[in-house]
Design an enzyme around this catalytic site. Structure first.
Site, PDB file in Angstrom:
ATOM      1  N   LYS A  89       1.405  -8.613   5.808  1.00  0.00           N
ATOM      2  CA  LYS A  89       2.338  -7.573   6.286  1.00  0.00           C
ATOM      3  C   LYS A  89       2.436  -7.591   7.817  1.00  0.00           C
ATOM      4  O   LYS A  89       3.522  -7.579   8.383  1.00  0.00           O
ATOM      5  CB  LYS A  89       1.869  -6.170   5.832  1.00  0.00           C
ATOM      6  CG  LYS A  89       1.691  -6.032   4.325  1.00  0.00           C
ATOM      7  CD  LYS A  89       1.264  -4.632   3.928  1.00  0.00           C
ATOM      8  CE  LYS A  89      -0.135  -4.240   4.376  1.00  0.00           C
ATOM      9  NZ  LYS A  89      -1.221  -5.014   3.763  1.00  0.00           N
ATOM     10  N   ARG A 129       1.090   4.758   1.946  1.00  0.00           N
ATOM     11  CA  ARG A 129       0.048   4.121   1.151  1.00  0.00           C
ATOM     12  C   ARG A 129      -0.344   4.971  -0.036  1.00  0.00           C
ATOM     13  O   ARG A 129      -1.197   4.570  -0.827  1.00  0.00           O
ATOM     14  CB  ARG A 129      -1.176   3.973   2.042  1.00  0.00           C
ATOM     15  CG  ARG A 129      -1.581   2.563   2.339  1.00  0.00           C
ATOM     16  CD  ARG A 129      -2.780   2.693   3.247  1.00  0.00           C
ATOM     17  NE  ARG A 129      -3.534   1.511   3.357  1.00  0.00           N
ATOM     18  CZ  ARG A 129      -3.374   0.619   4.309  1.00  0.00           C
ATOM     19  NH1 ARG A 129      -2.432   0.751   5.198  1.00  0.00           N
ATOM     20  NH2 ARG A 129      -4.172  -0.411   4.377  1.00  0.00           N
ATOM     21  N   ARG A 171      -9.589 -14.109   8.832  1.00  0.00           N
ATOM     22  CA  ARG A 171      -8.700 -13.570   9.871  1.00  0.00           C
ATOM     23  C   ARG A 171      -9.437 -13.368  11.199  1.00  0.00           C
ATOM     24  O   ARG A 171     -10.549 -12.884  11.247  1.00  0.00           O
ATOM     25  CB  ARG A 171      -8.114 -12.234   9.424  1.00  0.00           C
ATOM     26  CG  ARG A 171      -7.319 -11.554  10.560  1.00  0.00           C
ATOM     27  CD  ARG A 171      -6.489 -10.402  10.102  1.00  0.00           C
ATOM     28  NE  ARG A 171      -7.237  -9.469   9.312  1.00  0.00           N
ATOM     29  CZ  ARG A 171      -6.672  -8.497   8.585  1.00  0.00           C
ATOM     30  NH1 ARG A 171      -5.358  -8.392   8.556  1.00  0.00           N
ATOM     31  NH2 ARG A 171      -7.411  -7.678   7.900  1.00  0.00           N
ATOM     32  N   ARG A 197     -12.064  -8.311  12.563  1.00  0.00           N
ATOM     33  CA  ARG A 197     -12.005  -6.873  12.285  1.00  0.00           C
ATOM     34  C   ARG A 197     -13.263  -6.398  11.561  1.00  0.00           C
ATOM     35  O   ARG A 197     -13.788  -7.106  10.696  1.00  0.00           O
ATOM     36  CB  ARG A 197     -10.766  -6.574  11.430  1.00  0.00           C
ATOM     37  CG  ARG A 197      -9.619  -6.052  12.254  1.00  0.00           C
ATOM     38  CD  ARG A 197      -8.338  -5.948  11.509  1.00  0.00           C
ATOM     39  NE  ARG A 197      -8.399  -5.183  10.279  1.00  0.00           N
ATOM     40  CZ  ARG A 197      -7.342  -4.912   9.529  1.00  0.00           C
ATOM     41  NH1 ARG A 197      -6.142  -5.334   9.906  1.00  0.00           N
ATOM     42  NH2 ARG A 197      -7.456  -4.231   8.418  1.00  0.00           N
ATOM     43  N   ARG A 211     -11.243  -1.762  -0.040  1.00  0.00           N
ATOM     44  CA  ARG A 211      -9.813  -1.736   0.334  1.00  0.00           C
ATOM     45  C   ARG A 211      -8.943  -2.176  -0.842  1.00  0.00           C
ATOM     46  O   ARG A 211      -7.867  -1.618  -1.079  1.00  0.00           O
ATOM     47  CB  ARG A 211      -9.572  -2.655   1.537  1.00  0.00           C
ATOM     48  CG  ARG A 211     -10.059  -2.028   2.833  1.00  0.00           C
ATOM     49  CD  ARG A 211     -10.293  -3.067   3.909  1.00  0.00           C
ATOM     50  NE  ARG A 211      -9.101  -3.735   4.362  1.00  0.00           N
ATOM     51  CZ  ARG A 211      -9.117  -4.903   4.999  1.00  0.00           C
ATOM     52  NH1 ARG A 211     -10.254  -5.523   5.249  1.00  0.00           N
ATOM     53  NH2 ARG A 211      -7.988  -5.444   5.389  1.00  0.00           N
TER      54      ARG A 211
HETATM   55  P1  AP5 Z   1      -2.180 -10.106   7.982  1.00  0.00           P
HETATM   56  O1  AP5 Z   1      -0.758 -10.339   8.337  1.00  0.00           O
HETATM   57  O2  AP5 Z   1      -3.108  -9.596   9.028  1.00  0.00           O
HETATM   58  O3  AP5 Z   1      -2.266  -9.229   6.634  1.00  0.00           O
HETATM   59  P2  AP5 Z   1      -1.959  -7.693   6.360  1.00  0.00           P
HETATM   60  O4  AP5 Z   1      -1.194  -7.620   5.082  1.00  0.00           O
HETATM   61  O5  AP5 Z   1      -1.344  -7.058   7.572  1.00  0.00           O
HETATM   62  O6  AP5 Z   1      -3.426  -7.192   6.083  1.00  0.00           O
HETATM   63  P3  AP5 Z   1      -4.273  -5.957   6.631  1.00  0.00           P
HETATM   64  O7  AP5 Z   1      -5.698  -6.281   6.308  1.00  0.00           O
HETATM   65  O8  AP5 Z   1      -3.945  -5.636   8.046  1.00  0.00           O
HETATM   66  O9  AP5 Z   1      -3.776  -4.833   5.710  1.00  0.00           O
HETATM   67  P4  AP5 Z   1      -4.520  -3.571   5.390  1.00  0.00           P
HETATM   68  O10 AP5 Z   1      -3.458  -2.860   4.653  1.00  0.00           O
HETATM   69  O11 AP5 Z   1      -5.817  -3.734   4.693  1.00  0.00           O
HETATM   70  O12 AP5 Z   1      -4.958  -3.004   6.841  1.00  0.00           O
HETATM   71  P5  AP5 Z   1      -4.345  -1.932   7.823  1.00  0.00           P
HETATM   72  O13 AP5 Z   1      -4.535  -2.433   9.191  1.00  0.00           O
HETATM   73  O14 AP5 Z   1      -2.992  -1.488   7.390  1.00  0.00           O
HETATM   74  O15 AP5 Z   1      -2.745 -11.483   7.400  1.00  0.00           O
HETATM   75  C1  AP5 Z   1      -4.090 -11.598   6.946  1.00  0.00           C
HETATM   76  C2  AP5 Z   1      -4.618 -13.004   7.242  1.00  0.00           C
HETATM   77  O16 AP5 Z   1      -3.874 -13.939   6.468  1.00  0.00           O
HETATM   78  C3  AP5 Z   1      -4.468 -13.448   8.713  1.00  0.00           C
HETATM   79  O17 AP5 Z   1      -5.584 -14.235   9.039  1.00  0.00           O
HETATM   80  C4  AP5 Z   1      -3.200 -14.316   8.718  1.00  0.00           C
HETATM   81  O18 AP5 Z   1      -3.229 -15.330   9.713  1.00  0.00           O
HETATM   82  C5  AP5 Z   1      -3.265 -14.914   7.309  1.00  0.00           C
HETATM   83  N1  AP5 Z   1      -1.932 -15.165   6.756  1.00  0.00           N
HETATM   84  C6  AP5 Z   1      -0.870 -14.326   6.772  1.00  0.00           C
HETATM   85  N2  AP5 Z   1       0.178 -14.882   6.153  1.00  0.00           N
HETATM   86  C7  AP5 Z   1      -0.254 -16.113   5.718  1.00  0.00           C
HETATM   87  C8  AP5 Z   1       0.354 -17.166   4.987  1.00  0.00           C
HETATM   88  N3  AP5 Z   1       1.614 -17.097   4.580  1.00  0.00           N
HETATM   89  N4  AP5 Z   1      -0.389 -18.258   4.712  1.00  0.00           N
HETATM   90  C9  AP5 Z   1      -1.678 -18.341   5.125  1.00  0.00           C
HETATM   91  N5  AP5 Z   1      -2.295 -17.386   5.815  1.00  0.00           N
HETATM   92  C10 AP5 Z   1      -1.604 -16.278   6.104  1.00  0.00           C
HETATM   93  O19 AP5 Z   1      -5.314  -0.676   7.561  1.00  0.00           O
HETATM   94  C11 AP5 Z   1      -6.676  -0.716   7.928  1.00  0.00           C
HETATM   95  C12 AP5 Z   1      -7.331   0.614   7.574  1.00  0.00           C
HETATM   96  O20 AP5 Z   1      -6.694   1.699   8.294  1.00  0.00           O
HETATM   97  C13 AP5 Z   1      -7.240   1.050   6.106  1.00  0.00           C
HETATM   98  O21 AP5 Z   1      -8.245   0.469   5.320  1.00  0.00           O
HETATM   99  C14 AP5 Z   1      -7.369   2.569   6.234  1.00  0.00           C
HETATM  100  O22 AP5 Z   1      -8.707   2.943   6.456  1.00  0.00           O
HETATM  101  C15 AP5 Z   1      -6.586   2.875   7.497  1.00  0.00           C
HETATM  102  N6  AP5 Z   1      -5.160   3.146   7.249  1.00  0.00           N
HETATM  103  C16 AP5 Z   1      -4.099   2.455   7.779  1.00  0.00           C
HETATM  104  N7  AP5 Z   1      -2.945   2.975   7.350  1.00  0.00           N
HETATM  105  C17 AP5 Z   1      -3.262   4.000   6.531  1.00  0.00           C
HETATM  106  C18 AP5 Z   1      -2.485   4.909   5.764  1.00  0.00           C
HETATM  107  N8  AP5 Z   1      -1.130   4.864   5.756  1.00  0.00           N
HETATM  108  N9  AP5 Z   1      -3.150   5.831   5.009  1.00  0.00           N
HETATM  109  C19 AP5 Z   1      -4.487   5.902   5.010  1.00  0.00           C
HETATM  110  N10 AP5 Z   1      -5.285   5.065   5.716  1.00  0.00           N
HETATM  111  C20 AP5 Z   1      -4.673   4.125   6.463  1.00  0.00           C
END
Ligand code: AP5
Length: 220
Positions: free
Chosen positions: A15, A90, A129, A162, A173
């Site tokens: 994402k 979410r 990552r 991270r 997660r």
């Molecule tokens: P990346 O693009 O970083 O993936 P992502 O989908 O953004 O994954 P996240 O881990 O950031 O999502 P998340 O939802 O767990 O975390 P968030 O920060 O929102 O890609 C991942 C890896 O894959 C990278 O190494 C990249 O290079 C690789 N990659 C990407 N595309 C690729 C491809 N096509 N081929 C190969 N490799 C590839 O949330 C973190 C925390 O914040 C949550 O756990 C929660 O505690 C809190 N939080 C955030 N938002 C909320 C909310 N709305 N409500 C409640 N808590 C929340």
């Protein structure tokens, strides 16, 4: 036409990677609730202190906190032409709250892009990552390594892992995704806002799929 795009999918679906590209291409802001929270944790703000422990464990931060953050961010002038939401909503409660904001502000119905990736790939993506703490560029030691080991290609800053990219937090997660976020697929399908996107393949190929859908939607 102003358009709110929601990039949805499991942790590690890509994402953030895709939202950065699309925001650049479409000229609208990328709003990552995870990035906003991580910045607050780094700066030790009240929000950061409240969210830190939950994030480190892989649990969701409470809905009222997240809804307040997004309402404030979407109210800024740079969102008048639209925005990409990454990591929000979410939960069903967050989605309903967002519906209210979009109605009040006249931003219209969102376009939801659900990025699908299997669990095995997601775990490899998350454990490998690394991110640049300065510019936010995202790498992967297995799949998309920087030119020089451990260093950002763009600014030479040392990459970091991270805190929640460890086995235990990833497990929690993924469970939070299954229990709280997966029901949003049906929620948005019923509203006819949902588009499923295959998240497998090279990032450039996925970007084309996503942008193709956004542009096709613009011409409806
Ligand atoms: P990346 O693009 O970083 O993936 P992502 O989908 O953004 O994954 P996240 O881990 O950031 O999502 P998340 O939802 O767990 O975390 P968030 O920060 O929102 O890609 C991942 C890896 O894959 C990278 O190494 C990249 O290079 C690789 N990659 C990407 N595309 C690729 C491809 N096509 N081929 C190969 N490799 C590839 O949330 C973190 C925390 O914040 C949550 O756990 C929660 O505690 C809190 N939080 C955030 N938002 C909320 C909310 N709305 N409500 C409640 N808590 C929340």
């Amino acid at each position: 036409m102003a358009q709110i795009l929601i990039f949805q999918g499991p942790p590690g679906a890509g994402k953030g990677t895709q939202a950065r590209v699309a925001a650049n291409e479409l000229g609208i802001p990328h709003i990552s609730t995870g990035d906003i929270l991580r910045e607050a944790v780094r700066k030790n703000t009240g929000l950061g202190l409240a969210a830190k422990a939950k994030m480190a464990k892989g649990e969701l931060v409470p809905d009222n906190v997240m809804c307040g953050i997004v309402e404030e961010r979407l109210g800024r002038p740079d969102c008048r032409e639209g925005a990409i939401l990454d990591g929000f909503p979410r939960t069903i409660a967050q989605a309903q709250f967002l519906d209210g904001i979009l109605e009040r502000t006249g931003l219209g119905e969102p376009l939801v892009l659900q990025i699908n990736v299997d669990t095995e790939s997601v775990i490899k993506r998350l454990t490998g990552r690394r991110t640049c703490p300065a510019c936010g560029e995202i790498y992967n030691v297995y799949l998309n390594p920087p030119r020089e080991d451990g260093v950002c290609d763009k600014d030479g800053v040392k990459l970091v892992q991270r805190e929640d990219d460890n086995e235990e937090a990833i497990r929690i997660r993924l469970r939070a995704y299954e229990e709280d976020t997966f029901p949003l697929i049906d929620y948005y399908r019923r509203k006819k806002a949902l588009h499923q996107v295959d998240g497998g393949g090279a990032p450039e190929v996925i970007a084309e799929r996503l942008l193709g859908l956004v542009k096709a939607h613009d011409h409806l």
